[in-house]
Design a protein around this motif. Sequence first.
Motif, PDB file in Angstrom:
ATOM      1  N   SER A  93       0.108  -7.957   5.335  1.00 35.91           N
ATOM      2  CA  SER A  93       0.133  -9.415   4.727  1.00 35.91           C
ATOM      3  C   SER A  93      -0.471  -9.258   3.267  1.00 35.91           C
ATOM      4  CB  SER A  93      -0.590 -10.455   5.392  1.00 35.91           C
ATOM      5  OG  SER A  93      -0.322 -11.738   4.926  1.00 35.91           O
ATOM      6  N   GLN A  94      -0.911 -10.434   2.604  1.00 36.62           N
ATOM      7  CA  GLN A  94      -1.484 -10.303   1.300  1.00 36.62           C
ATOM      8  C   GLN A  94      -2.398 -11.644   1.393  1.00 36.62           C
ATOM      9  OE1 GLN A  94       1.306 -11.925  -1.473  1.00 36.62           O
ATOM     10  NE2 GLN A  94       0.269 -11.313  -3.285  1.00 36.62           N
ATOM     11  N   ARG A  95      -3.423 -11.619   0.578  1.00 37.96           N
ATOM     12  CA  ARG A  95      -4.316 -12.541   0.200  1.00 37.96           C
ATOM     13  C   ARG A  95      -4.800 -12.624  -1.330  1.00 37.96           C
ATOM     14  NH1 ARG A  95      -2.576 -13.591   4.227  1.00 37.96           N
ATOM     15  NH2 ARG A  95      -3.789 -14.484   6.204  1.00 37.96           N
ATOM     16  N   SER A  96      -3.770 -13.013  -2.472  1.00 41.17           N
ATOM     17  CA  SER A  96      -4.272 -12.679  -3.893  1.00 41.17           C
ATOM     18  C   SER A  96      -3.378 -13.760  -4.568  1.00 41.17           C
ATOM     19  CB  SER A  96      -4.089 -11.276  -4.251  1.00 41.17           C
ATOM     20  OG  SER A  96      -2.867 -10.924  -4.344  1.00 41.17           O
ATOM     21  N   ARG A  97      -3.880 -14.367  -5.815  1.00 41.20           N
ATOM     22  CA  ARG A  97      -3.289 -15.139  -6.708  1.00 41.20           C
ATOM     23  C   ARG A  97      -1.973 -14.383  -7.247  1.00 41.20           C
ATOM     24  NH1 ARG A  97      -6.551 -19.994  -9.009  1.00 41.20           N
ATOM     25  NH2 ARG A  97      -8.161 -20.334  -7.508  1.00 41.20           N
ATOM     26  N   ALA A  98      -0.682 -14.763  -7.611  1.00 40.19           N
ATOM     27  CA  ALA A  98       0.394 -14.071  -8.110  1.00 40.19           C
ATOM     28  C   ALA A  98      -0.305 -13.615  -9.495  1.00 40.19           C
ATOM     29  CB  ALA A  98       1.464 -14.977  -8.392  1.00 40.19           C
ATOM     30  N   LEU A  99      -1.018 -14.609 -10.464  1.00 36.84           N
ATOM     31  CA  LEU A  99      -1.522 -14.368 -11.596  1.00 36.84           C
ATOM     32  C   LEU A  99      -2.455 -13.101 -11.881  1.00 36.84           C
ATOM     33  CD1 LEU A  99      -2.596 -17.862 -12.923  1.00 36.84           C
ATOM     34  CD2 LEU A  99      -0.855 -16.516 -13.868  1.00 36.84           C
ATOM     35  N   ASN A 100      -3.039 -12.844 -10.787  1.00 39.32           N
ATOM     36  CA  ASN A 100      -3.588 -11.498 -10.476  1.00 39.32           C
ATOM     37  C   ASN A 100      -3.415 -10.237  -9.845  1.00 39.32           C
ATOM     38  OD1 ASN A 100      -5.804 -13.470 -11.778  1.00 39.32           O
ATOM     39  ND2 ASN A 100      -6.521 -13.919  -9.721  1.00 39.32           N
ATOM     40  N   THR A 101      -2.064 -10.748  -9.317  1.00 37.52           N
ATOM     41  CA  THR A 101      -1.729  -9.353  -8.447  1.00 37.52           C
ATOM     42  C   THR A 101      -1.025  -8.404  -9.211  1.00 37.52           C
ATOM     43  OG1 THR A 101      -1.585 -11.145  -6.630  1.00 37.52           O
ATOM     44  CG2 THR A 101      -0.237  -8.926  -6.256  1.00 37.52           C
ATOM     45  N   ALA A 102      -1.295  -7.114  -8.866  1.00 42.87           N
ATOM     46  CA  ALA A 102      -0.606  -5.862  -9.571  1.00 42.87           C
ATOM     47  C   ALA A 102       0.799  -5.656  -9.089  1.00 42.87           C
ATOM     48  CB  ALA A 102      -1.457  -4.678  -9.405  1.00 42.87           C
ATOM     49  N   MET A 103       1.725  -5.252  -9.678  1.00 37.57           N
ATOM     50  CA  MET A 103       3.044  -5.101  -9.415  1.00 37.57           C
ATOM     51  C   MET A 103       3.314  -4.037  -8.288  1.00 37.57           C
ATOM     52  SD  MET A 103       5.493  -7.006 -10.353  1.00 37.57           S
ATOM     53  CE  MET A 103       6.743  -6.013  -9.361  1.00 37.57           C
ATOM     54  N   ASN A 194      -6.641  -7.193   7.269  1.00 37.09           N
ATOM     55  CA  ASN A 194      -5.668  -5.914   6.759  1.00 37.09           C
ATOM     56  C   ASN A 194      -4.940  -6.022   5.435  1.00 37.09           C
ATOM     57  OD1 ASN A 194      -6.693  -4.023   8.802  1.00 37.09           O
ATOM     58  ND2 ASN A 194      -5.237  -4.931  10.248  1.00 37.09           N
ATOM     59  N   ALA A 195      -4.862  -7.655   5.043  1.00 34.43           N
ATOM     60  CA  ALA A 195      -4.015  -8.067   4.126  1.00 34.43           C
ATOM     61  C   ALA A 195      -4.402  -7.272   2.856  1.00 34.43           C
ATOM     62  CB  ALA A 195      -4.062  -9.451   3.708  1.00 34.43           C
ATOM     63  N   LEU A 196      -3.642  -7.179   1.804  1.00 30.98           N
ATOM     64  CA  LEU A 196      -3.908  -6.534   0.534  1.00 30.98           C
ATOM     65  C   LEU A 196      -4.295  -7.538  -0.613  1.00 30.98           C
ATOM     66  CD1 LEU A 196      -0.839  -4.084   0.007  1.00 30.98           C
ATOM     67  CD2 LEU A 196      -2.862  -3.631   1.296  1.00 30.98           C
ATOM     68  N   THR A 197      -5.313  -7.176  -1.339  1.00 30.34           N
ATOM     69  CA  THR A 197      -5.754  -8.274  -2.413  1.00 30.34           C
ATOM     70  C   THR A 197      -4.995  -7.634  -3.585  1.00 30.34           C
ATOM     71  OG1 THR A 197      -7.436  -6.609  -2.709  1.00 30.34           O
ATOM     72  CG2 THR A 197      -7.892  -8.147  -1.056  1.00 30.34           C
ATOM     73  N   ALA A 198      -5.418  -8.328  -4.727  1.00 34.07           N
ATOM     74  CA  ALA A 198      -4.665  -8.217  -6.064  1.00 34.07           C
ATOM     75  C   ALA A 198      -4.690  -6.641  -6.382  1.00 34.07           C
ATOM     76  CB  ALA A 198      -5.472  -9.151  -6.993  1.00 34.07           C
ATOM     77  N   ASP A 199      -5.745  -5.856  -6.210  1.00 33.84           N
ATOM     78  CA  ASP A 199      -5.506  -4.526  -6.500  1.00 33.84           C
ATOM     79  C   ASP A 199      -5.055  -3.640  -5.693  1.00 33.84           C
ATOM     80  OD1 ASP A 199      -7.618  -4.404  -4.796  1.00 33.84           O
ATOM     81  OD2 ASP A 199      -9.037  -3.688  -6.391  1.00 33.84           O
ATOM     82  N   GLY A 200      -4.508  -4.035  -4.324  1.00 29.97           N
ATOM     83  CA  GLY A 200      -4.070  -3.336  -3.284  1.00 29.97           C
ATOM     84  C   GLY A 200      -4.973  -2.894  -2.381  1.00 29.97           C
ATOM     85  N   THR A 201      -6.293  -3.257  -2.292  1.00 34.52           N
ATOM     86  CA  THR A 201      -7.400  -2.820  -1.382  1.00 34.52           C
ATOM     87  C   THR A 201      -7.145  -3.662  -0.266  1.00 34.52           C
ATOM     88  OG1 THR A 201      -8.986  -4.021  -2.675  1.00 34.52           O
ATOM     89  CG2 THR A 201      -8.801  -1.729  -3.327  1.00 34.52           C
ATOM     90  N   LYS A 202      -7.624  -3.515   0.944  1.00 37.10           N
ATOM     91  CA  LYS A 202      -7.738  -4.390   1.970  1.00 37.10           C
ATOM     92  C   LYS A 202      -8.863  -5.266   1.942  1.00 37.10           C
ATOM     93  CE  LYS A 202      -5.428  -1.435   5.497  1.00 37.10           C
ATOM     94  NZ  LYS A 202      -5.405  -0.519   6.959  1.00 37.10           N
ATOM     95  N   ARG A 203      -8.374  -6.563   2.231  1.00 34.92           N
ATOM     96  CA  ARG A 203      -9.249  -7.435   2.229  1.00 34.92           C
ATOM     97  C   ARG A 203     -10.471  -7.629   3.199  1.00 34.92           C
ATOM     98  NH1 ARG A 203      -8.697 -13.670   4.550  1.00 34.92           N
ATOM     99  NH2 ARG A 203      -9.712 -14.765   3.048  1.00 34.92           N
TER     100      ARG A 203
END
Length: 274
Positions: A93-103, A194-203
């Motif tokens: 999963s994911q926990r990050s704002r689209a504005l901050n999230t790396a492609m 285990n969700a990914l944050t904006a830079d791809g690290t785990k939350r």
Amino acid sequence: MDYSANFAGKVAWITGASSGIGAALARELAARGALVVLSGRDEARLAKVAGDCGEALILPFDVRDEAALAEATAKAIGWKGGVDIAFANAGISQRSRALNTAMQVYRDIIDIDLTAQIAFSQGLIGHMAERGSGALGFISSVAGKVGVPMRTAYSAAKFGLAGYADALRGELSQTGVSVHTIYPGSVATGVARNALTADGTKRGRSDKAIEEGIPADVAAREMLDAIAAGTREIIVAQGGEKAMGELRRTPDALFDQVANMVAKGYMEKLEAAE
């Protein structure tokens, strides 16, 4: 009666089986008499789950490794002569704002949650169609019905998985193979941790909604009961999440309409026009 009404003696393959919903499905399937094939990256954790499942086969691999997937598929089919039911469950999963999230986060989540699950299914549909029986369970999410903030990549992947499953259901509607799309809401697992944050690290931490969510074993029982009943679209959620999922539920009449198109030669007509 569809075979899926009775799991006893059937071979069930689950990806993402080392924890969470996947592990709960494996244990519940085994309790209902199924022979389980367990896949994930962590062999030690898979072995722990297998210890609760009676006769089980462990096939550890990374779902993004298509060569390893092909090898595992051959082993799963060869173990008892076939795979009767398969759950495309592996995901992140994911926990990050689209504005901050790396492609790269979008690429990684879509690769794991969508592309790899399609590859898993593609390796089995020919086998199942040739046998004239089987069931495929795709673990989407309520976030695959309703776009949820902080999960743009996750929602994109889970919407995509549901679309693939719906189209596949139509194509396989005359083969004896059933397709079930499962939309969990908050289930008490490590998904948020285990969700990914904006830079791809785990939350590294969970959510209150997840911690107070449906116990994984309860969710697994509900999923299998619905598959046994022949339900094509399965929403496993509570409260507001369930209400949102139900608002976007696909009418059974629409699934029937697509199946009827296929029965009347829709695909053959398209192929003949090429």
